[in-house]
Write an enzyme that holds these catalytic residues in place. Structure first.
Site, PDB file in Angstrom:
ATOM      1  N   TRP A  33     -10.860  13.029   1.356  1.00 56.57           N
ATOM      2  CA  TRP A  33     -10.686  14.487   0.795  1.00 56.57           C
ATOM      3  C   TRP A  33     -10.972  14.379  -0.612  1.00 56.57           C
ATOM      4  CZ3 TRP A  33      -7.268  14.826  -3.606  1.00 56.57           C
ATOM      5  CH2 TRP A  33      -6.324  13.435  -3.655  1.00 56.57           C
ATOM      6  N   GLU A  76      -1.745   8.639 -13.747  1.00 60.18           N
ATOM      7  CA  GLU A  76      -2.957   8.474 -13.022  1.00 60.18           C
ATOM      8  C   GLU A  76      -4.110   8.634 -13.826  1.00 60.18           C
ATOM      9  OE1 GLU A  76      -3.381   8.019  -9.695  1.00 60.18           O
ATOM     10  OE2 GLU A  76      -1.559   8.323  -8.926  1.00 60.18           O
ATOM     11  N   GLU A 111      -8.902   6.412  -6.620  1.00 55.55           N
ATOM     12  CA  GLU A 111      -7.825   6.802  -7.631  1.00 55.55           C
ATOM     13  C   GLU A 111      -8.105   7.900  -8.561  1.00 55.55           C
ATOM     14  OE1 GLU A 111      -4.758   5.843  -7.980  1.00 55.55           O
ATOM     15  OE2 GLU A 111      -4.682   4.094  -6.575  1.00 55.55           O
ATOM     16  N   HIS A 114      -6.811  11.500  -7.944  1.00 54.31           N
ATOM     17  CA  HIS A 114      -5.419  11.899  -8.010  1.00 54.31           C
ATOM     18  C   HIS A 114      -5.303  12.330  -9.430  1.00 54.31           C
ATOM     19  CE1 HIS A 114      -4.685   7.931  -5.384  1.00 54.31           C
ATOM     20  NE2 HIS A 114      -5.355   8.778  -4.679  1.00 54.31           N
ATOM     21  N   GLU A 164       1.398   0.019  -6.130  1.00 54.85           N
ATOM     22  CA  GLU A 164       0.686   1.015  -5.223  1.00 54.85           C
ATOM     23  C   GLU A 164       1.841   1.477  -4.540  1.00 54.85           C
ATOM     24  OE1 GLU A 164      -2.189   2.344  -5.135  1.00 54.85           O
ATOM     25  OE2 GLU A 164      -3.737   1.000  -6.224  1.00 54.85           O
ATOM     26  N   THR A 167       4.013   3.942  -6.281  1.00 52.18           N
ATOM     27  CA  THR A 167       3.325   5.261  -6.614  1.00 52.18           C
ATOM     28  C   THR A 167       3.328   6.130  -5.216  1.00 52.18           C
ATOM     29  OG1 THR A 167       1.153   4.260  -6.287  1.00 52.18           O
ATOM     30  CG2 THR A 167       1.652   4.824  -8.533  1.00 52.18           C
ATOM     31  N   ASP A 196      -3.248   7.793   0.304  1.00 54.90           N
ATOM     32  CA  ASP A 196      -4.040   6.808  -0.501  1.00 54.90           C
ATOM     33  C   ASP A 196      -3.471   5.807  -1.151  1.00 54.90           C
ATOM     34  OD1 ASP A 196      -5.981   8.858   0.012  1.00 54.90           O
ATOM     35  OD2 ASP A 196      -6.587   9.022  -2.061  1.00 54.90           O
ATOM     36  N   GLU A 197      -2.394   5.714  -1.897  1.00 56.77           N
ATOM     37  CA  GLU A 197      -1.700   4.645  -2.313  1.00 56.77           C
ATOM     38  C   GLU A 197      -1.088   3.725  -1.436  1.00 56.77           C
ATOM     39  OE1 GLU A 197      -1.963   5.055  -5.108  1.00 56.77           O
ATOM     40  OE2 GLU A 197      -1.283   6.896  -6.372  1.00 56.77           O
ATOM     41  N   HIS A 200      -3.753   1.536  -0.366  1.00 58.80           N
ATOM     42  CA  HIS A 200      -4.144   0.611  -1.143  1.00 58.80           C
ATOM     43  C   HIS A 200      -3.055  -0.494  -1.532  1.00 58.80           C
ATOM     44  CE1 HIS A 200      -6.289   4.081  -3.654  1.00 58.80           C
ATOM     45  NE2 HIS A 200      -6.923   3.577  -2.670  1.00 58.80           N
TER      46      HIS A 200
HETATM   47 FE   LIG Z   1      -2.597   3.780  -6.769  1.00 62.05          FE
HETATM   48 FE   LIG Z   2      -3.022   6.848  -7.632  1.00 61.45          FE
END
Ligand SMILES: [Fe+2]
Ligand SMILES: [Fe+2]
Length: 327
Positions: A33, A76, A111, A114, A164, A167, A196-197, A200
């Site tokens: 995305w 971020e 990242e 974000h 991670e 977040t 996403d976090e 990660h």
């Molecule tokens: Fe992150």
């Molecule tokens: Fe992030």
């Protein structure tokens, strides 16, 4: 061999698999995305209507919510500090193009979206003072950060595994609050960031897992060191314009606790999850010193849960320059 040389050797050993780990945990540019997927398209005539809707829905969300969203966004946006810090870790060697520096570039690329999407959303919301936010962001980048890991990859991977997850929790909770207040668009946006976090988090946790397989005692010592010292949040130097370094962090963190976005209890939950994920109780072949470190780690969560229960958070909101006063 010195500990540092062992770490370098371990990093080189793991580096061979980094390409496959990138494939496993990161998403290619063409498939992932982008911020515009969640924002009004400014080339369309419908743009103004959509912005109007964002502004209307934003009125439903409370003051503390905006403070947290702003603080999360600024955290971020200080990505240059994190990238340069991690690029300097032993074994990453930024100048050379190797597996590790490729990982970091790709991680940074993910990242970077974000802060980007949150920034644009906040700008359109009409609820925040963008200039004050921009100043805080610039201050935070100027002030840098120090997470106490030094250049040790083991300590840094403990930090990133933890962070991670933290977040993930906070973006996910923000998404929930937005959804409860009828703001589906913002909820979707924060939810996808939290996804996403989580990826990660899994990646960094696997790095640590692999290190445990080849250098268990030193990995245990690094985990112990980081938890004893406590995981500092990346925005711990946060300040508002005209104030001194770090002065805004405590109130930001109080605000996040007050609305249940990230609490002292969450901190201990993450620690507990890491202990389980890395099967700390089952690691074998430890030196005496590392055995003691393991004992310390195993006893830490119950101790910290007791402490977190006693923590008191101020009931009243703190007035930041970032957000217009609560109506
Ligand atoms: Fe992150
Ligand atoms: Fe992030």
């Amino acid at each position: 061999m010195s500990l540092k040389n062992v770490r370098l050797e371990v990093m080189q050993h793991l580096e061979k698999d980094v390409d496959s780990l990138i494939e496993k945990y990161l998403i290619p540019v063409e498939k992932i995305w982008q911020p515009t997927d969640f924002l009004p398209d400014s080339t369309k005539d419908s743009f103004f209507e959509e912005v109007k809707e964002i502004r209307e829905l934003s009125k439903e969300l409370p003051y503390d919510f905006w403070v947290v969203l702003v603080g999360d966004m600024i955290t971020e946006e200080a990505l240059p500090s994190y990238e340069s810090w991690l690029m300097d870790v032993e074994g990453v060697d930024q100048i050379e193009r190797n597996g590790w520096s490729t990982w970091l570039r790709h991680w940074t690329g993910e990242e970077n979206r974000h802060g980007d999407v949150l920034n644009k959303y906040l700008y359109l919301s009409g609820r925040v003072n963008m200039k004050e936010i921009e100043k805080t962001t610039q201050y935070l980048i100027n002030d840098g950060f120090d997470i106490g890991t030094g250049r040790d990859p083991y300590k840094n991977f403990v930090y990133t595994s933890f962070q991670e997850f933290a977040t993930y929790i906070s973006h996910n909770r923000v998404a929930k609050i937005a959804k409860q207040k009828g703001n589906k668009q913002l909820a979707k946006m924060c939810k996808i960031i939290s996804g996403d976090e989580m990826r990660h988090h899994h990646a960094y946790s696997e790095f640590v897992e692999r290190i445990f397989e080849v250098d268990p005692s030193q990995m245990m010592m690094a985990f112990h060191y980081m938890m004893k010292r406590k995981i500092a949040m990346p925005a711990h130097f946060l300040r508002e314009s005209g104030e001194s370094i770090g002065t805004a962090f405590e109130e930001f963190s109080n605000t996040a606790q007050r609305i249940g976005v990230y609490t002292a209890n969450d901190y201990v939950d993450i620690l507990q999850k890491l202990i389980e994920r890395w099967k700390i109780d089952k690691i074998t072949g430890l030196t005496d010193e590392a055995e003691r470190a393991r004992d310390y780690l195993m006893k830490l969560p119950p101790r910290m849960y007791r402490l977190s229960e006693r923590m008191k958070i101020p009931e009243n909101s703190y007035q930041f320059k970032w957000v217009e006063p609560a109506i």
